[in-house]
Design a protein around this motif. Structure first.
Motif, PDB file in Angstrom:
ATOM      1  N   ASN A   1     -13.801 -24.026 -26.407  1.00 21.53           N
ATOM      2  CA  ASN A   1     -14.497 -24.769 -25.864  1.00 21.53           C
ATOM      3  C   ASN A   1     -14.909 -24.459 -24.652  1.00 21.53           C
ATOM      4  OD1 ASN A   1     -14.568 -27.312 -27.155  1.00 21.53           O
ATOM      5  ND2 ASN A   1     -12.770 -27.389 -26.424  1.00 21.53           N
ATOM      6  N   PRO A   2     -14.048 -24.066 -23.773  1.00 20.97           N
ATOM      7  CA  PRO A   2     -14.866 -23.048 -22.372  1.00 20.97           C
ATOM      8  C   PRO A   2     -16.005 -22.156 -22.658  1.00 20.97           C
ATOM      9  CG  PRO A   2     -12.583 -22.897 -22.613  1.00 20.97           C
ATOM     10  CD  PRO A   2     -12.921 -22.983 -23.896  1.00 20.97           C
ATOM     11  N   ALA A   3     -16.187 -21.075 -23.582  1.00 20.33           N
ATOM     12  CA  ALA A   3     -16.708 -20.211 -24.604  1.00 20.33           C
ATOM     13  C   ALA A   3     -18.760 -21.160 -24.334  1.00 20.33           C
ATOM     14  CB  ALA A   3     -16.826 -19.798 -25.724  1.00 20.33           C
TER      15      ALA A   3
ATOM     16  N   LEU B   1     -10.104 -12.602 -22.054  1.00 18.42           N
ATOM     17  CA  LEU B   1     -11.517 -13.030 -22.309  1.00 18.42           C
ATOM     18  C   LEU B   1     -11.606 -14.525 -21.497  1.00 18.42           C
ATOM     19  CD1 LEU B   1     -11.690 -12.507 -26.188  1.00 18.42           C
ATOM     20  CD2 LEU B   1     -12.912 -11.215 -24.105  1.00 18.42           C
ATOM     21  N   GLU B   2     -10.693 -15.412 -21.568  1.00 16.47           N
ATOM     22  CA  GLU B   2     -11.454 -16.953 -21.150  1.00 16.47           C
ATOM     23  C   GLU B   2     -11.849 -16.665 -18.976  1.00 16.47           C
ATOM     24  OE1 GLU B   2      -7.318 -18.795 -21.598  1.00 16.47           O
ATOM     25  OE2 GLU B   2      -8.828 -19.716 -23.485  1.00 16.47           O
ATOM     26  N   ALA B   3     -10.377 -15.547 -18.569  1.00 17.41           N
ATOM     27  CA  ALA B   3     -11.281 -15.380 -17.601  1.00 17.41           C
ATOM     28  C   ALA B   3     -11.992 -14.635 -17.264  1.00 17.41           C
ATOM     29  CB  ALA B   3      -9.898 -14.499 -17.088  1.00 17.41           C
TER      30      ALA B   3
ATOM     31  N   GLU C   1     -20.801 -11.705 -22.758  1.00 17.37           N
ATOM     32  CA  GLU C   1     -19.851 -11.328 -23.837  1.00 17.37           C
ATOM     33  C   GLU C   1     -18.967 -11.649 -24.275  1.00 17.37           C
ATOM     34  OE1 GLU C   1     -20.191  -7.766 -26.551  1.00 17.37           O
ATOM     35  OE2 GLU C   1     -21.347  -7.986 -24.733  1.00 17.37           O
ATOM     36  N   ALA C   2     -18.326 -12.264 -23.714  1.00 18.15           N
ATOM     37  CA  ALA C   2     -16.603 -13.024 -23.441  1.00 18.15           C
ATOM     38  C   ALA C   2     -16.924 -14.216 -24.455  1.00 18.15           C
ATOM     39  CB  ALA C   2     -15.897 -12.925 -22.123  1.00 18.15           C
TER      40      ALA C   2
END
Length: 949
Positions: free
Chosen positions: A310-312, A279-281, A293-294
């Protein structure tokens, strides 16, 4: 200006005028041009469709045939149906059209067959099946693809077996259109014949590896439909696909959603960390929808740490400044959901969200404001309110309600800002809006008054100003009641009288009656203004409405008995104390100040039941304690056939248990299907002479089935609870027409002789039981009032004599005494909840505090670990075990993650008032219940707390 220039200008003007004239002309022609499908007659179109049999027309004029099919589709879509004969005739004609190679006509044929076949007889549809099968095997890929899709709509499971191999070949076809159509057909056929489609797994898995994005997407959808009931297989598929690179953005979006389902069901899966990394990728994918969506999946996964989110959040923050409204809305909605759980995570997005307040899309702006209200700091409240003020006039009521709810939550979070926030709500209340919007503001202000005492007087004054121009009767009466309850305890109660009396002069009868009651409360609680208020009340004695006159008369009578106004040493008026009043002044004052211990509907039912039982014959006055206990009931909506399901307890018991009128109602009482007459569920007990001397039934439980409904003898049991006895009423139905049952009784053997005795004290058999006529037999069990009630199981056996009769005439054949027989029944259980009546004791918080002053050591607190993991199921289970009435809507679980407070009330056998306060919370995966039970008898409180098992 030269003449040449003048000529150029005049030519330009004339050209513009000519163009405008042509534009108007064509506009008028467009408006006057009728639709080619207006006033179509089905018979005429069907007559024209007979040209389908003319090979020359089909070959040389395919457009005419296509137009006729379009007309047929228009007729069908307008709601007209074709008869079986018409469908057969049309389908025969359509088979002739397969001779035409025109692609446009062929596509219209496919569309017509697919649309009409769903509403027609399958025997008629079979006519075109052979032609479609032929197209499915043709060399034209367009024909093959569309023929497969149409066949999937019209074939059944038997015919699917005949063409299965063709569909399997199509799934792996080199042409992507054919392959995709076969996969879509497979998704549809999963509902028709799933066992056949599951045999295509190898072909579908091969299609997932296709280079075409559309085929990948459809193949993954079908593969999931095939494997979705096997969680291990789904996990294996997801794991494999996360290691490969799917080229289809839609396919990756599906894969992300499946990952979310897997982790949501089992967050401890061994592959969970690997899929989270996937998902992070995916946050770095080239497609915006995959990135969103991720990010959404990461934000909705349970037990996610801040570093994983945090990345999302960073990606969603970038979407907030996107030029695409869809991306801004999607990101804003996702951030709004995160703010409900972890508001601190999205504080860094506040600047971007403030810029969206002026977004032209009102949905985006509303989400931005509500999210800012959840994440904003105390110092930003004033700035936010200024921005919202200009925004509120531009949005619909449904968005305003969302904003109002967010403002209420913000005020509860920062009570010091109550002046600004309550002032904003009051200003919004005076603006235009519908009932739901005004009610949301009113409820928010009332909730803030209860949570923040400093807002009481200012909020009351705001509400008083609102009812001066309120068009909603329900809101006016609610606010008047609130003013009457809280106004007398304010620093200047007299200033509210003007607002209340204005309602007596200007409003309808319902509001006038509420205003009279509010004035009465002021006169009772504030002796200094009693005489002035009584003058106002006397003016209502001549009101045209009966309810208003009656309330004014009762209030004046009660106030006349309240006694003289008393002063203290400083000459100040002392507050009124009902306990110090002489005569019946205290009782009269309580009539105004305190609500009735039951609703008017239950009071009416209790009085009718009381009168049915003969009443008090020694001349004593009727009191509430003399009335039978009446349980709370709810109305069941009528079924489709118009029949009324009956009534059932409010706690949410199924309607199947209340099919008999009055069953499940307390105090032996219920309401019949006409909603008017009271039905006594214990009427059979009072009508039996042997049982009439045992006393009054405290409550009657809902019927319990002891046999299946298809057996020879159908038996159900109703438990009637008394102070010293438990009467078991067995309703028996004989379903064998050749038999008549005589001397029917039930043998009962219990597991707790110390509680219910070793044997019944009385058995009343049913003398005779004819075919399909229900009869009742009774078993009376003694109850030891000094023993604690625990769950008890009783073995039951039906005992009777069988007399053979003629099924047509009913005359006895053979021995009149018959022969003895017995029939085993299911075990019967008596639990402590059977001795608890579902009764509301009024305002729960007030009743809880009042009981604390009089109960002594009657409070019991316990802590239990429940085996149930879901919060809503734990709430339902607790209500069922205790058998009490939920209060204040606490049976509804709004937040399934956090702790939930459950408030219950009831009356235990012996007319013992009970209150229970429960806190249910999931702690480290274990559902924990903390319960506090209050009553005037500690033994009863402990007994009720021990019901949890």
């Amino acid at each position: 200006m030269s003449s040449a220039e003048n000529d150029g200008v005049s030519m330009t003007v004339s050209l513009i005028q000519e163009i405008q004239g042509l534009k108007d002309k064509f506009k008028d022609e467009d408006e006057e041009m009728p639709s080619p499908f207006q006033n179509l007659e089905k018979a005429t179109v069907l007559q024209e469709c007979r040209c389908f049999s003319n090979q020359e027309v089909v070959t040389n004029n395919p457009r005419k045939c296509a137009t006729l099919i379009t007309k047929l589709l228009h007729i069908v879509t307008q709601g007209e149906s074709l008869s079986s004969m018409e469908v057969t005739e049309v389908f025969f004609g359509v088979t002739k059209l397969f001779q035409s190679p025109d692609p446009y006509l062929r596509r219209m044929m496919y569309l017509f067959i697919k649309e009409v076949a769903e509403t027609c007889n399958p025997d008629d549809v079979i006519i075109v099946t052979s032609s479609l099968t032929k197209d499915m095997n043709s060399n034209d890929d367009l024909y093959r693809a569309n023929a497969i899709r149409v066949l999937a709509r019209i074939i059944d499971s038997q015919m699917l077996g005949a063409i299965e191999r063709y569909i399997k070949q199509a799934i792996v076809d080199k042409n992507t259109l054919v392959s995709s159509c076969a996969l879509v057909s497979g998704i549809y056929l999963m509902r028709v014949s799933p066992e056949v489609v599951r045999r295509w797994t190898n072909e579908v898995q091969e299609a997932v590896q296709s280079n075409c994005e559309m085929v990948q997407y459809h193949a993954l959808s079908l593969l999931y439909e095939i494997k979705k009931n096997d969680r291990l297989a789904v996990t294996k598929i997801v794991t494999q696909l996360t290691k490969s690179s799917m080229s289809s953005p839609l396919g990756v979006c599906l894969l992300i959603r499946y990952i979310g389902k897997i982790i949501d069901e089992d967050s401890s899966a061994s592959s969970s960390r690997a899929v989270i990394q996937f998902l992070e990728a995916s946050l770095r994918h080239r497609s915006d929808m995959v990135i969103y969506e991720a990010a959404k999946a990461l934000c909705t996964l349970p037990n996610m740490e801040q570093r994983d989110l945090n990345p999302a959040i960073t990606v969603l923050q970038l979407f907030l400044s996107s030029p695409k409204p869809t991306l801004r809305y999607a990101a804003m909605r996702c951030l709004s959901d995160v703010s409900n759980r972890q508001p601190s995570l999205i504080v860094k997005c506040n600047d971007d969200m403030e810029a969206l307040i002026s977004d032209p899309n009102r949905s985006i702006a509303t989400l931005a404001i509500t999210t800012l209200l959840k994440t904003g700091t105390e110092s930003s409240v004033d700035r936010l309110m200024k921005q919202i003020s200009s925004f509120m006039n531009e949005i619909a009521d449904e968005f305003k309600i969302v904003v109002v709810t967010a403002i209420r939550q913000l005020c509860l979070k920062y009570p010091q800002k109550h002046r600004v926030l309550v002032g904003f709500l009051a200003a919004t209340l005076r603006e235009e809006g519908g009932f739901e919007f005004k009610k949301a503001i009113t409820d928010s202000i009332v909730e803030l008054m209860n949570a923040i005492p400093e807002t009481k007087e200012s909020s009351l004054f705001h509400l008083c100003e609102f009812i001066e121009d309120c068009e909603f009767t329900a809101l006016s009466t609610q606010i008047l009641y609130l003013i009457g309850s809280l106004g007398p305890s304010t620093s200047a109660p007299a200033r509210y009288i003007r607002f209340i009396y204005n309602r007596v002069i200007l409003e309808n009868a319902t509001v006038r009656a509420a205003a009279v009651s509010a004035l009465s409360r002021f006169a009772t609680n504030v002796p200094s203004i009693r005489e002035s208020v009584c003058v106002l009340l006397r003016r209502s004695l001549l009101d045209e409405d009966d309810e208003v006159r009656d309330r004014a008369t009762i209030s004046l009578k009660a106030l006349g008995n309240a006694g003289e106004v008393k002063l203290n040493e400083n000459g100040e008026v002392l507050p009124f104390n009902p306990e110090e009043s002489k005569g019946d002044g205290g009782a009269s004052a309580r009539l105004i100040l305190e609500p009735l211990p039951m609703s008017f509907q239950n009071l009416e039912r209790a009085i009718k039941l009381y009168s049915h039982h003969g009443g008090i014959k020694d001349g004593r006055s009727l009191t509430f304690t003399d009335l039978p206990v009446v349980e709370e009931v709810q109305f069941i909506k009528p079924s489709k056939d118009g029949a009324l399901g009956g009534l059932g307890p409010r706690s949410g018991t199924s309607s199947s248990s209340t099919k008999k009128s009055g069953s499940g109602s307390g105090g032996g009482g219920g309401v019949s299907n006409d909603m008017m007459d009271v039905v006594d569920a214990a009427a059979a007990v009072y009508a039996t002479p042997e049982l009439s001397e045992l006393g009054r039934v405290f409550r009657s439980c809902k019927p319990i089935e002891l046999t299946e409904s298809e057996t020879e003898y159908v038996v159900k049991c109703i438990k009637h609870i008394m102070n010293d006895y438990v009467i078991l009423q067995f309703d028996v139905t004989n379903t064998i027409s050749e038999q008549k049952l005589v001397d029917v009784s039930v043998i009962v053997e219990g597991s707790e002789p110390e509680l219910f005795g070793s044997e019944p004290v009385l058995v009343v058999p049913c003398k005779e039981l004819k075919y399909c006529i229900e009869g009742s037999t009774f078993v009376v069990l003694p109850r030891n009032p000094n023993a604690s009630i625990i769950p008890s199981t009783f073995n039951c056996e039906l005992k009777f004599n069988v007399v053979e009769v003629d099924p047509d005439t009913g005359e006895v054949e053979g021995d009149e005494d018959g022969f003895a027989d017995n029939y085993p029944l299911e075990d019967l259980e008596i639990v402590p909840a059977d001795f608890m009546a579902k009764v509301s004791l009024g305002d729960f918080r007030r009743a809880w505090e009042t009981m604390a002053d009089s109960m002594g050591d009657g409070e019991v607190e316990e802590k239990f670990a429940l085996s149930i993991k879901k919060l809503d199921e734990a709430v339902d289970n607790t209500i069922e075990l205790l058998g009490m009435q939920p209060c204040e809507g606490s049976e509804v679980v709004k937040n399934k993650q956090g702790p939930h407070n459950l408030y219950l009330s009831g009356k235990f056998v012996g007319n013992v008032s009970m209150l229970a306060r429960c806190l249910l919370q999931l702690v480290d995966g274990q559902m924990v219940l903390r319960i506090s039970v209050r009553s005037n008898d500690r033994n009863v409180s402990q007994m009720v707390a021990d019901c949890i098992r």
